[in-house]
Design a protein around this motif. Structure first.
Motif, PDB file in Angstrom:
ATOM      1  N   ARG A 111       0.828  -1.210   0.000  1.00 14.02           N
ATOM      2  CA  ARG A 111       0.000   0.000   0.000  1.00 14.02           C
ATOM      3  C   ARG A 111       0.862   1.260   0.000  1.00 14.02           C
ATOM      4  O   ARG A 111       0.548   2.246  -0.677  1.00 14.02           O
ATOM      5  CB  ARG A 111      -0.945  -0.022   1.201  1.00 14.02           C
ATOM      6  N   ARG A 112       1.964   1.260   0.746  1.00 17.41           N
ATOM      7  CA  ARG A 112       2.847   2.430   0.790  1.00 17.41           C
ATOM      8  C   ARG A 112       3.506   2.682  -0.562  1.00 17.41           C
ATOM      9  O   ARG A 112       3.518   3.811  -1.071  1.00 17.41           O
ATOM     10  CB  ARG A 112       3.925   2.211   1.855  1.00 17.41           C
ATOM     11  N   GLU A 113       4.053   1.615  -1.141  1.00 17.69           N
ATOM     12  CA  GLU A 113       4.790   1.775  -2.390  1.00 17.69           C
ATOM     13  C   GLU A 113       3.876   2.108  -3.561  1.00 17.69           C
ATOM     14  O   GLU A 113       4.291   2.809  -4.491  1.00 17.69           O
ATOM     15  CB  GLU A 113       5.601   0.509  -2.684  1.00 17.69           C
ATOM     16  N   LEU A 114       2.643   1.615  -3.538  1.00 19.56           N
ATOM     17  CA  LEU A 114       1.718   1.961  -4.614  1.00 19.56           C
ATOM     18  C   LEU A 114       1.501   3.464  -4.695  1.00 19.56           C
ATOM     19  O   LEU A 114       1.503   4.055  -5.778  1.00 19.56           O
ATOM     20  CB  LEU A 114       0.380   1.247  -4.398  1.00 19.56           C
ATOM     21  N   VAL A 115       1.333   4.096  -3.540  1.00 20.73           N
ATOM     22  CA  VAL A 115       1.125   5.542  -3.519  1.00 20.73           C
ATOM     23  C   VAL A 115       2.400   6.270  -3.953  1.00 20.73           C
ATOM     24  O   VAL A 115       2.361   7.199  -4.769  1.00 20.73           O
ATOM     25  CB  VAL A 115       0.671   6.009  -2.122  1.00 20.73           C
ATOM     26  N   GLU A 116       3.562   5.844  -3.430  1.00 21.78           N
ATOM     27  CA  GLU A 116       4.823   6.518  -3.738  1.00 21.78           C
ATOM     28  C   GLU A 116       5.205   6.392  -5.214  1.00 21.78           C
ATOM     29  O   GLU A 116       5.686   7.346  -5.829  1.00 21.78           O
ATOM     30  CB  GLU A 116       5.950   5.953  -2.869  1.00 21.78           C
ATOM     31  N   GLU A 117       5.034   5.188  -5.782  1.00 29.31           N
ATOM     32  CA  GLU A 117       5.565   4.916  -7.113  1.00 29.31           C
ATOM     33  C   GLU A 117       4.547   5.062  -8.238  1.00 29.31           C
ATOM     34  O   GLU A 117       4.929   5.161  -9.404  1.00 29.31           O
ATOM     35  CB  GLU A 117       6.183   3.518  -7.163  1.00 29.31           C
ATOM     36  N   SER A 118       3.246   5.049  -7.893  1.00 29.27           N
ATOM     37  CA  SER A 118       2.251   5.123  -8.963  1.00 29.27           C
ATOM     38  C   SER A 118       1.137   6.128  -8.696  1.00 29.27           C
ATOM     39  O   SER A 118       0.343   6.417  -9.596  1.00 29.27           O
ATOM     40  CB  SER A 118       1.621   3.743  -9.196  1.00 29.27           C
ATOM     41  N   GLY A 119       1.027   6.626  -7.457  1.00 26.00           N
ATOM     42  CA  GLY A 119      -0.047   7.543  -7.123  1.00 26.00           C
ATOM     43  C   GLY A 119      -1.406   6.879  -7.011  1.00 26.00           C
ATOM     44  O   GLY A 119      -2.435   7.567  -6.991  1.00 26.00           O
ATOM     45  N   VAL A 120      -1.430   5.554  -6.929  1.00 28.47           N
ATOM     46  CA  VAL A 120      -2.681   4.801  -6.886  1.00 28.47           C
ATOM     47  C   VAL A 120      -2.853   4.181  -5.509  1.00 28.47           C
ATOM     48  O   VAL A 120      -1.902   3.637  -4.942  1.00 28.47           O
ATOM     49  CB  VAL A 120      -2.687   3.689  -7.968  1.00 28.47           C
ATOM     50  N   GLU A 121      -4.054   4.255  -4.964  1.00 26.37           N
ATOM     51  CA  GLU A 121      -4.353   3.606  -3.696  1.00 26.37           C
ATOM     52  C   GLU A 121      -4.973   2.239  -3.963  1.00 26.37           C
ATOM     53  O   GLU A 121      -5.856   2.095  -4.809  1.00 26.37           O
ATOM     54  CB  GLU A 121      -5.304   4.464  -2.856  1.00 26.37           C
ATOM     55  N   ALA A 122      -4.501   1.244  -3.208  1.00 28.95           N
ATOM     56  CA  ALA A 122      -4.959  -0.124  -3.424  1.00 28.95           C
ATOM     57  C   ALA A 122      -6.319  -0.354  -2.806  1.00 28.95           C
ATOM     58  O   ALA A 122      -6.629   0.175  -1.735  1.00 28.95           O
ATOM     59  CB  ALA A 122      -3.956  -1.110  -2.823  1.00 28.95           C
ATOM     60  N   GLY A 123      -7.129  -1.146  -3.492  1.00 32.69           N
ATOM     61  CA  GLY A 123      -8.346  -1.674  -2.897  1.00 32.69           C
ATOM     62  C   GLY A 123      -8.017  -3.015  -2.285  1.00 32.69           C
ATOM     63  O   GLY A 123      -7.257  -3.109  -1.320  1.00 32.69           O
ATOM     64  N   GLU A 124      -8.510  -4.065  -2.896  1.00 28.98           N
ATOM     65  CA  GLU A 124      -8.221  -5.417  -2.422  1.00 28.98           C
ATOM     66  C   GLU A 124      -6.833  -5.842  -2.882  1.00 28.98           C
ATOM     67  O   GLU A 124      -6.395  -5.504  -3.986  1.00 28.98           O
ATOM     68  CB  GLU A 124      -9.281  -6.383  -2.972  1.00 28.98           C
TER      69      GLU A 124
END
Length: 208
Positions: A111-124
């Motif tokens: 969840r942390r890296e998704l925001v840092e590297e893609s700007g996307v927040e994870a769902g499931e």
């Protein structure tokens, strides 16, 4: 040749290795040790004392972004020094990835890296597997996950300036990515494994 009946269970454990000496050769952002050891042999008995250099990398997490509603995958592209001699150049198409820090779970890192590297927040998050990328010389363990996300607004350049990250997000129709799976554009194990997993589970994820 008949199948080997005992392949499902490792014949030895960590107790079948004796470390006699360990010294740190380098310690910076990464660490390298020289380990002197003996281990049991398949034919019986023990090896002589031998030395191995070990690159201490730790545990990492890689995340494939998949939008099941629109059947899109999100991948990132960035410069990699280890790919300097690649014929296509040292920019690699990858999944989002990061190292596990103390007290974190693979899901926390994802969840942390998704925001840092893609700007996307994870769902499931779907856990795929874990594996050792190069156990002949490194202790790294890679955990792979698939994040089910909305990729309609994904794209752009991301990453942390203090870590010199320059990460471009690509949103690709899943069918196109899978058609080019072995074209050479995907040249690292983590992205290949994730896309192979998606190839198997894509119909089920779309139904969900």
């Amino acid at each position: 040749m008949a199948n080997t009946p005992d392949w499902k269970k490792p014949p030895f454990t960590r107790d079948d290795v004796r470390i006699t000496r360990r010294e740190t050769l380098y310690k910076g952002f990464f660490r390298a040790d020289k380990v002197t050891l003996k281990h049991k042999l398949f034919r019986g008995g023990w090896t002589e004392e031998l030395s191995r250099e070990l690159f201490l990398r730790g545990e990492a997490v890689g995340v494939l972004l998949y939008d099941p509603d629109r059947d899109l995958v999100g991948l990132v592209e960035q410069f990699r020094a280890g790919a300097l001699d690649e014929p296509s150049g040292p920019w690699c198409m990858e999944i989002v990835a990061g190292m596990i820090e103390d007290g974190e779970t693979p899901e926390d890192v994802a969840r942390r890296e998704l925001v840092e590297e893609s700007g996307v927040e994870a769902g499931e998050l779907e856990y795929i597997c874990n594996y050792l990328p190069s156990p002949g010389g490194s202790d790294e363990r890679m955990h792979l996950l698939c994040a089910l996300v909305d990729l309609r607004q994904a794209g752009g350049i991301h990453g942390l300036d203090e870590e010199h990250e320059d990460i471009k997000v690509h949103v690709i129709p899943a069918g196109e990515a899978l058609e080019r799976l072995y074209s050479g554009r995907f040249n690292n194990a983590a992205v290949l494994l994730c896309l192979q997993w998606l190839q198997i589970h894509r119909p089920q994820l779309r139904r969900q």
